[in-house]
Write an enzyme that holds these catalytic residues in place. Structure first.
Site, mmCIF file in Angstrom:
data_model
loop_
_atom_site.group_PDB
_atom_site.id
_atom_site.type_symbol
_atom_site.label_atom_id
_atom_site.label_comp_id
_atom_site.label_asym_id
_atom_site.label_seq_id
_atom_site.Cartn_x
_atom_site.Cartn_y
_atom_site.Cartn_z
ATOM 1 N N LYS A 297 1.006 -2.656 6.859
ATOM 2 C CA LYS A 297 1.445 -2.692 5.460
ATOM 3 C C LYS A 297 2.947 -2.448 5.348
ATOM 4 O O LYS A 297 3.628 -3.031 4.495
ATOM 5 C CB LYS A 297 0.664 -1.667 4.632
ATOM 6 C CG LYS A 297 -0.742 -2.130 4.273
ATOM 7 C CD LYS A 297 -0.752 -3.375 3.411
ATOM 8 C CE LYS A 297 -2.128 -3.730 2.890
ATOM 9 N NZ LYS A 297 -2.134 -4.928 2.012
ATOM 10 N N SER B 292 0.835 -1.202 0.000
ATOM 11 C CA SER B 292 0.000 0.000 0.000
ATOM 12 C C SER B 292 0.864 1.244 0.000
ATOM 13 O O SER B 292 1.956 1.267 0.595
ATOM 14 C CB SER B 292 -0.912 0.019 1.225
ATOM 15 O OG SER B 292 -1.596 1.259 1.317
ATOM 16 N N TYR C 92 -3.099 0.456 10.055
ATOM 17 C CA TYR C 92 -2.984 0.027 8.654
ATOM 18 C C TYR C 92 -1.576 0.281 8.131
ATOM 19 O O TYR C 92 -0.959 -0.587 7.494
ATOM 20 C CB TYR C 92 -4.019 0.766 7.811
ATOM 21 C CG TYR C 92 -4.056 0.332 6.366
ATOM 22 C CD1 TYR C 92 -4.629 -0.888 6.009
ATOM 23 C CD2 TYR C 92 -3.521 1.125 5.357
ATOM 24 C CE1 TYR C 92 -4.661 -1.300 4.674
ATOM 25 C CE2 TYR C 92 -3.560 0.726 4.028
ATOM 26 C CZ TYR C 92 -4.125 -0.488 3.692
ATOM 27 O OH TYR C 92 -4.155 -0.892 2.373
#
Length: 260
Positions: free
Chosen positions: A163, A146, A159
């Site tokens: 990632k 990401s 997140y």
């Protein structure tokens, strides 16, 4: 140039493939002659997705909860029994959530996000690599990362951390698996026009957020799922055979820096 039969005879496993980027990756590999194993939790959604693929005679659906190690074990046992090998693994499964303040992320959300974004990929990599080494396959592993791992954003701590972990995991695995001629790379999408984004565009507040984000992309548009799948196919092909340990942003310049 990638030939129409580039992946003929290859077995490709794609996780998180009942919609969006994962489904498009399945579609492209199927169109290039591969046997495709489409993996997601919901069997009905998997079958519905399969029916949208034109060349789906060699697309096989395998329902699996990848947050459970025993289910991953069973998945790869069944793949070995039926197909005898894995040539390419694409770890596309990922968990994304609404913004949460950095000090308001509860334990369960941390664990769920880490299990989905890191551990599921790790255990799939382990099982796929075991088969690749056993068969002396010059295999390929692609992890879908990401832009959040390359560009810090407020409210995305859990997140971003997971990632980023996936990116680092991929680079370390590339080093460890190089002696077996197994390549490991990351495709790192920026904002992508998936079903989730399309739904956000229907809500006035979320639409405003998306329009602001769009202005930050130098090439002036969101990635399509085809853009992301193209990168995966390239890195998996003979054209990418000397690339390993790479993190490839597919984001229209989003992570270069602010444009507005």
């Amino acid at each position: 140039m990638i030939q129409s039969d580039e992946f003929a005879g290859k077995v490709v496993v794609v996780t998180g493939s009942s919609q969006g980027i994962g489904l498009e990756i399945c579609r492209q590999f199927a169109g290039l002659g591969a046997t495709v194993i489409s993996v997601a939790r919901n069997k009905v959604k998997l079958e519905t997705a399969k029916n949208t693929i034109k060349n789906n005679s060699k697309v096989y659906t395998f329902p699996c909860d990848l947050s459970v190690e025993s289910e991953i074990e069973k998945l790869f046992h069944d793949i070995k029994e039926k197909f005898r090998k894995v040539d390419i693994l694409v770890n596309n499964l990922g968990a994304y959530s609404d913004k949460v303040e950095w000090n308001a992320i509860d334990y369960d959300l941390w664990i769920k996000t880490f299990e989905t974004n890191v551990l599921s990929a790790y255990f799939c990599m382990v099982k796929a690599a075991e088969m690749m080494v056993e068969n002396q396959t010059k295999g390929v592993i692609i992890n879908i990362g990401s832009s959040s791992a390359l560009q810090v954003k407020k409210g995305r701590l859990h997140y971003t951390v997971t990632k980023s972990s996936l990116h680092t995991l991929s680079r370390v695995a590339a080093m460890d698996l190089a002696k077996h001629q197994i390549r490991v790379n990351v495709v790192s999408p920026g904002p992508t026009a998936t079903e989730i984004v399309q739904k956000r565009m229907q809500d006035p507040e979320q639409r405003a957020q998306e329009e602001t984000r769009l202005k930050k992309i130098p090439l002036g548009r969101y990635a399509s799922t085809v853009d992301i799948a193209n990168a995966v196919v390239f890195l998996s092909s003979s054209m990418g055979e000397f690339i390993t340990g790479a993190i490839l942003p597919v984001d229209g310049g989003y992570t270069i820096g602010e444009t507005v």
